[in-house]
Write a protein that holds these residues in place. Structure first.
Motif, PDB file in Angstrom:
ATOM      1  N   GLY A 239      38.083  32.193  16.190  1.00  0.00           N
ATOM      2  CA  GLY A 239      37.616  30.853  15.849  1.00  0.00           C
ATOM      3  C   GLY A 239      38.644  30.080  15.048  1.00  0.00           C
ATOM      4  N   ARG A 240      39.254  30.741  14.068  1.00  0.00           N
ATOM      5  CA  ARG A 240      40.283  30.079  13.256  1.00  0.00           C
ATOM      6  C   ARG A 240      41.497  29.719  14.099  1.00  0.00           C
ATOM      7  NH1 ARG A 240      39.720  34.314   8.173  1.00  0.00           N
ATOM      8  NH2 ARG A 240      38.000  33.237   7.121  1.00  0.00           N
ATOM      9  N   LEU A 241      41.861  30.592  15.018  1.00  0.00           N
ATOM     10  CA  LEU A 241      43.026  30.339  15.871  1.00  0.00           C
ATOM     11  C   LEU A 241      42.788  29.118  16.755  1.00  0.00           C
ATOM     12  CD1 LEU A 241      45.759  31.769  16.348  1.00  0.00           C
ATOM     13  CD2 LEU A 241      44.686  32.997  18.241  1.00  0.00           C
ATOM     14  N   ILE A 242      41.608  29.049  17.347  1.00  0.00           N
ATOM     15  CA  ILE A 242      41.283  27.928  18.235  1.00  0.00           C
ATOM     16  C   ILE A 242      41.182  26.622  17.444  1.00  0.00           C
ATOM     17  CG2 ILE A 242      39.424  26.971  19.669  1.00  0.00           C
ATOM     18  CD1 ILE A 242      39.014  29.781  20.786  1.00  0.00           C
ATOM     19  N   LYS A 243      40.595  26.687  16.261  1.00  0.00           N
ATOM     20  CA  LYS A 243      40.474  25.480  15.446  1.00  0.00           C
ATOM     21  C   LYS A 243      41.834  25.010  14.951  1.00  0.00           C
ATOM     22  CE  LYS A 243      37.568  23.547  11.786  1.00  0.00           C
ATOM     23  NZ  LYS A 243      36.511  23.841  10.780  1.00  0.00           N
ATOM     24  N   SER A 244      42.703  25.948  14.591  1.00  0.00           N
ATOM     25  CA  SER A 244      44.047  25.589  14.123  1.00  0.00           C
ATOM     26  C   SER A 244      44.871  24.941  15.219  1.00  0.00           C
ATOM     27  CB  SER A 244      44.769  26.841  13.603  1.00  0.00           C
ATOM     28  OG  SER A 244      44.108  27.363  12.464  1.00  0.00           O
ATOM     29  N   ALA A 245      44.504  25.221  16.476  1.00  0.00           N
ATOM     30  CA  ALA A 245      45.222  24.621  17.609  1.00  0.00           C
ATOM     31  C   ALA A 245      44.723  23.215  17.927  1.00  0.00           C
ATOM     32  CB  ALA A 245      45.095  25.516  18.838  1.00  0.00           C
ATOM     33  N   GLY A 246      43.776  22.711  17.127  1.00  0.00           N
ATOM     34  CA  GLY A 246      43.312  21.344  17.314  1.00  0.00           C
ATOM     35  C   GLY A 246      42.020  21.218  18.090  1.00  0.00           C
ATOM     36  N   PHE A 247      41.376  22.328  18.389  1.00  0.00           N
ATOM     37  CA  PHE A 247      40.117  22.283  19.128  1.00  0.00           C
ATOM     38  C   PHE A 247      38.933  22.275  18.166  1.00  0.00           C
ATOM     39  CE2 PHE A 247      43.162  24.367  22.003  1.00  0.00           C
ATOM     40  CZ  PHE A 247      43.053  23.533  23.112  1.00  0.00           C
ATOM     41  N   ARG A 248      37.786  21.863  18.677  1.00  0.00           N
ATOM     42  CA  ARG A 248      36.589  21.780  17.839  1.00  0.00           C
ATOM     43  C   ARG A 248      35.797  23.086  17.899  1.00  0.00           C
ATOM     44  NH1 ARG A 248      31.269  17.804  18.013  1.00  0.00           N
ATOM     45  NH2 ARG A 248      30.600  18.283  15.889  1.00  0.00           N
ATOM     46  N   VAL A 249      35.468  23.626  16.735  1.00  0.00           N
ATOM     47  CA  VAL A 249      34.723  24.876  16.607  1.00  0.00           C
ATOM     48  C   VAL A 249      33.482  24.605  15.767  1.00  0.00           C
ATOM     49  CG1 VAL A 249      34.769  27.236  15.685  1.00  0.00           C
ATOM     50  CG2 VAL A 249      36.810  26.286  16.795  1.00  0.00           C
ATOM     51  N   LEU A 250      32.327  25.103  16.203  1.00  0.00           N
ATOM     52  CA  LEU A 250      31.093  24.843  15.468  1.00  0.00           C
ATOM     53  C   LEU A 250      30.140  26.034  15.565  1.00  0.00           C
ATOM     54  CD1 LEU A 250      29.516  22.647  13.858  1.00  0.00           C
ATOM     55  CD2 LEU A 250      28.428  22.013  16.034  1.00  0.00           C
ATOM     56  N   LEU A 251      29.569  26.405  14.412  1.00  0.00           N
ATOM     57  CA  LEU A 251      28.502  27.396  14.359  1.00  0.00           C
ATOM     58  C   LEU A 251      27.181  26.658  14.204  1.00  0.00           C
ATOM     59  CD1 LEU A 251      27.482  30.383  13.983  1.00  0.00           C
ATOM     60  CD2 LEU A 251      27.727  29.980  11.516  1.00  0.00           C
ATOM     61  N   MET A 252      26.188  27.038  15.032  1.00  0.00           N
ATOM     62  CA  MET A 252      24.866  26.430  14.958  1.00  0.00           C
ATOM     63  C   MET A 252      23.807  27.523  14.864  1.00  0.00           C
ATOM     64  SD  MET A 252      25.179  23.334  17.782  1.00  0.00           S
ATOM     65  CE  MET A 252      23.716  22.485  17.171  1.00  0.00           C
ATOM     66  N   GLY A 253      22.626  27.143  14.422  1.00  0.00           N
ATOM     67  CA  GLY A 253      21.520  28.088  14.389  1.00  0.00           C
ATOM     68  C   GLY A 253      20.962  28.281  15.787  1.00  0.00           C
ATOM     69  N   GLY A 254      20.711  29.528  16.153  1.00  0.00           N
ATOM     70  CA  GLY A 254      20.215  29.823  17.502  1.00  0.00           C
ATOM     71  C   GLY A 254      18.924  30.605  17.517  1.00  0.00           C
ATOM     72  N   ARG A 255      18.132  30.492  16.452  1.00  0.00           N
ATOM     73  CA  ARG A 255      16.910  31.291  16.328  1.00  0.00           C
ATOM     74  C   ARG A 255      15.923  31.063  17.464  1.00  0.00           C
ATOM     75  NH1 ARG A 255      15.164  33.440  11.690  1.00  0.00           N
ATOM     76  NH2 ARG A 255      13.046  32.626  11.990  1.00  0.00           N
ATOM     77  N   LYS A 256      15.931  29.876  18.048  1.00  0.00           N
ATOM     78  CA  LYS A 256      14.990  29.572  19.130  1.00  0.00           C
ATOM     79  C   LYS A 256      15.508  30.001  20.494  1.00  0.00           C
ATOM     80  CE  LYS A 256      13.255  25.521  16.611  1.00  0.00           C
ATOM     81  NZ  LYS A 256      13.112  24.040  16.635  1.00  0.00           N
ATOM     82  N   LEU A 257      16.741  30.483  20.532  1.00  0.00           N
ATOM     83  CA  LEU A 257      17.366  30.778  21.823  1.00  0.00           C
ATOM     84  C   LEU A 257      17.798  32.233  21.992  1.00  0.00           C
ATOM     85  CD1 LEU A 257      19.575  27.581  22.039  1.00  0.00           C
ATOM     86  CD2 LEU A 257      17.768  28.187  23.649  1.00  0.00           C
TER      87      LEU A 257
END
Length: 385
Positions: A239-257
């Motif tokens: 995740g850090r590698l992808i974000k450092s390359a300029g891409f968007r990274v996001l953690l969301m809650g997935g309790r319903k899924l």
């Protein structure tokens, strides 16, 4: 005087931690299941599931993925058996006979410098169809709702998210799980600053490897799992590698899924938490200091009011004053942990056992640091340096 100072310090610390925890709770956006939309062509998706000795989980995981409302001609499931010693491969093969979009792959013998999970995930990406637009990495102990893939892919495309990770709902059945895992989540909630970590201009990222949906182009640009091949906490590193390359990274809650039962008892829990703890708490020194602080504060919840009360009865005005701060702080701490039992759907009295949980956590922390220092990190019958 000592009692009053200790009680003031305890009350101030509890107040700050609870405010921080409440603020963190509101920062993790919960993902709501999306309904099917006719006429919308969804991108081609490859679901990659690494598995090593996961016979107890594999059937339910694959069955839930087979029932997705994602168009069957637009996704495939690649289940990679990583040298399992049980019936994992046989279970996958049986399901593959019923569902043609499920394939069984065998990871080769572990190459030097790789972790088993990284190698299995990498093999899955190599085997994916050339026109695959998204990779979805899911742990074998996950069970998903039918709308999981559709919801996450539509969310990622609509919001231009290059890597979307979901925090699942945890099912806690044994005493060990119910005692330790809630307190582990509280500790991360107290310690992490989600607002800062998830900010677009931050190079840091928070990701859980239990569910990762990533755009193929972003994954390949940074080198994928091959770039983090030797890292135990490969999910956060990726995740850090992808974000450092300029891409968007996001953690969301997935309790319903999506839901999971990560560990079934003390053994799996001890080694499972221990292998990642040093990375989650930012190094050996921070791991030990955080664990010690948790033990001190948790036991102070019960002991400090008793000490203040005894001093007050002996005629100490400072102890009496300290009691006025210690009791509300202790009740607030207990209330926070009891409220957590409702979130995790476990009996309320587990919320009163948190000093024991943090004490066990301290031993896990010492063991985690020791294993990292000696190059003896153990997981799934393998030892990693």
């Amino acid at each position: 005087m000592v009692e009053l100072i200790a009680s003031l310090a305890f009350a101030a610390t509890v107040c700050l931690l609870i405010i921080r925890a409440l603020r963190q709770r509101d920062l993790l956006e919960e993902l709501t299941p999306s309904g099917a939309e006719s006429g919308t062509e969804l991108p081609r998706l490859a679901v990659i599931i690494p598995a090593r000795t996961e016979a107890a989980n594999r059937g339910s995981c694959l069955a839930s993925l087979a029932l997705q409302d994602y168009p069957k001609d637009r996704y495939s499931v690649l289940a990679i058996d990583d040298g399992s010693s049980d019936e994992t491969a046989a279970i996958i093969a049986t399901l593959a006979e019923s569902f043609p979009f499920i394939s069984l792959l065998h990871s080769p013998p572990l190459a030097e410098g790789w972790t088993g999970k990284c190698q299995a995930c990498w093999q899955g990406t190599i085997a994916a169809a050339p026109d695959t637009e998204y990779f979805c990495f899911i742990d074998a102990d996950m069970r998903s709702q039918p709308s999981l893939l559709r919801t996450t892919v539509m969310t990622a495309t609509a919001r231009a998210i290059d890597l979307l990770s979901l925090a699942p709902r945890h099912e806690l059945l044994s005493f060990a799980e119910r005692l330790i895992l809630p307190c582990g989540h509280y500790l991360l909630g107290f310690r992490q600053d989600l607002a800062e970590i998830q900010a677009p201009d931050s190079r840091d990222a928070t990701v859980t490897g239990q569910f990762i949906l990533v755009r193929r182009s972003a994954y390949q640009k940074v080198g994928g799992h091959a770039a983090v091949r030797a890292i135990i906490s490969e999910d956060v590193a990726l995740g850090r590698l992808i974000k450092s390359a300029g891409f968007r990274v996001l953690l969301m809650g997935g309790r319903k899924l999506i839901a999971t039962r990560m560990y079934c008892g003390w053994d799996g829990l001890w080694y499972g938490i221990g292998k990642n703890l040093v990375d989650m708490l930012d190094g050996p020194v921070s791991t030990i200091t955080t664990a010690v602080a948790a033990v001190v504060l948790s036991w102070a919840t019960y002991l400090l009011p008793i000490v203040d009360f005894a001093g007050c009865r002996s005629g100490s005005d400072f102890a009496c004053a300290g009691l006025a701060f210690a009791i509300p702080a202790s009740l607030a701490t207990m209330g926070l942990h009891i409220a957590g039992t409702r979130y995790f759907r476990i009996p309320f009295w587990y919320g009163l056992l948190f000093p024991l949980a943090y004490a066990v956590g301290l031993f896990i922390a010492f063991d985690s640091v020791r294993r990292r220092a000696t190059g003896r990190v153990r997981w799934k019958d393998r030892i990693y340096p």
